[in-house]
Scaffold this active site. Sequence first.
Site, short mmCIF file in Angstrom:
data_model
loop_
_atom_site.label_atom_id
_atom_site.label_comp_id
_atom_site.label_asym_id
_atom_site.label_seq_id
_atom_site.Cartn_x
_atom_site.Cartn_y
_atom_site.Cartn_z
CG LEU A 159 -2.13 0.97 1.05
CD1 LEU A 159 -3.19 0.37 0.11
CD2 LEU A 159 -2.77 1.29 2.40
N GLY A 160 1.52 1.47 -1.14
CA GLY A 160 2.28 2.71 -1.35
C GLY A 160 1.38 3.67 -2.10
NE ARG A 161 4.69 9.13 -3.60
CZ ARG A 161 5.99 9.21 -3.32
NH1 ARG A 161 6.80 8.20 -3.59
NH2 ARG A 161 6.47 10.30 -2.76
NE ARG A 164 9.64 -3.29 -12.34
CZ ARG A 164 8.90 -2.23 -12.71
NH1 ARG A 164 7.62 -2.37 -13.00
NH2 ARG A 164 9.47 -1.04 -12.80
CD GLU A 206 7.63 -6.96 -18.17
OE1 GLU A 206 8.13 -5.91 -18.59
OE2 GLU A 206 6.88 -7.01 -17.20
CG ASP A 231 0.84 -3.71 -17.34
OD1 ASP A 231 0.59 -3.75 -18.57
OD2 ASP A 231 1.53 -2.81 -16.82
CB ILE A 254 -0.13 -3.06 -12.03
CG1 ILE A 254 -0.64 -2.77 -10.63
CG2 ILE A 254 -1.31 -3.30 -12.97
CD1 ILE A 254 0.23 -1.97 -9.77
CG HIS A 280 5.71 -3.20 -18.15
ND1 HIS A 280 6.84 -3.67 -17.53
CD2 HIS A 280 5.37 -2.08 -17.44
CE1 HIS A 280 7.17 -2.90 -16.52
NE2 HIS A 280 6.29 -1.91 -16.45
C1 8YV Z 1 7.51 2.39 -17.10
C2 8YV Z 1 7.18 1.20 -14.88
O1 8YV Z 1 6.77 3.16 -17.94
O2 8YV Z 1 7.32 3.15 -13.61
C3 8YV Z 1 7.61 1.97 -13.71
O3 8YV Z 1 8.25 1.38 -12.83
O4 8YV Z 1 7.30 0.02 -14.89
C4 8YV Z 1 6.57 1.89 -16.04
O5 8YV Z 1 5.87 3.00 -15.61
C5 8YV Z 1 8.15 1.43 -18.00
O6 8YV Z 1 8.78 0.42 -17.31
C6 8YV Z 1 9.17 2.14 -18.89
O7 8YV Z 1 10.43 2.11 -18.34
#
Ligand code: 8YV
Length: 317
Positions: free
Chosen positions: A156-158, A236, A265, A260, A234, A283
């Site tokens: 629960l961060g930003r 990693r 990747e 995502d 969303i 992503h």
């Molecule tokens: C990036 C992201 O846009 O902010 C992050 O950590 O994963 C994405 O918002 C993407 O990885 C481009 O580097």
Amino acid sequence: MTKPLLLQIGSFNGHAPADGELASRYEILQYWKATDKAAFLREHAAGIEAVATTANLGCSTEIIAALPKLRAICTWGVGYDKIDLDSAAARKIQVSTTPDVLNDCVADIAWGLLLACARNIGWGDRFVRANHWENKTGTLPLGARVSGKKLGIVGLGRIGEAIARRGLGFDMQVSYHNRKARTDVPYTYQASLLELARESDFLVLATVGGPSTKHLVNTEIMQALGPNGRLINIARGSVIDEPAMVRMLASGELGGAGLDVFENEPKVPDQLKQLDNVVLMPHVASATHETRRAMTDCVLENLQSFFANGKLVTPLI
Ligand code: 8YV
């Protein structure tokens, strides 16, 4: 006037104007185009005080070690799992990310994945396009209700908070798992991730990546989420034991997933692509015109401030 020198690790190709805007202000050393990268760093090391990079490329131990004059690393994104923060901290190199500007768009995609997964939106789209509706060949299975259900957030961060707030609009009971409870939020803290998975209908991952969270969501956690549970990521890809997840989605031990991000990747397991209970995105959670503009502006402001007064505007360390 000569432009300050800037080592750019990779193209900011996720936002078309960004590379040009950087090049109009700085003398860009295009690291990604160098064939012999070590020789390229050796040749330019004496003049490099700042690095611009992206969340997916980061800044490695080797690059930092090769640049004795380095004082600032400015990344485009919020993820810092690919930046060697220990090396940076040891040499008092400042690091900036692009915090806050992407919270809403990333939270929106988390919700898009959650809704698509629960209500079979991707599957329904494929069903209509394949003319199954018109030709009366089969039916789309019933989905799962979202409103009023239990939402669990890991991290629960930003961004996690922006996801949680949207959950209130769906009349959901929102709980979260963090290393520590927060005193400034109205959501229920769950110290055990296993318990959170057990009690959640939807488990959304919004935590940091890197070694501290590698395979945090393992077989046991996914079993606890269960055949009616859905996992949304969303954060990693490394946060989930991906082979275990694929197996459990295929067998029905895990109800569904909206993803995502992936472990390797842009490689996505082929078996995952065959499953109808998953929704896959490449992503792109931060990929809107507005947010990518704001991310680029944030990097430009950090660099501008660094070259003007030696200080970053949104320092991480
Ligand atoms: C990036 C992201 O846009 O902010 C992050 O950590 O994963 C994405 O918002 C993407 O990885 C481009 O580097």
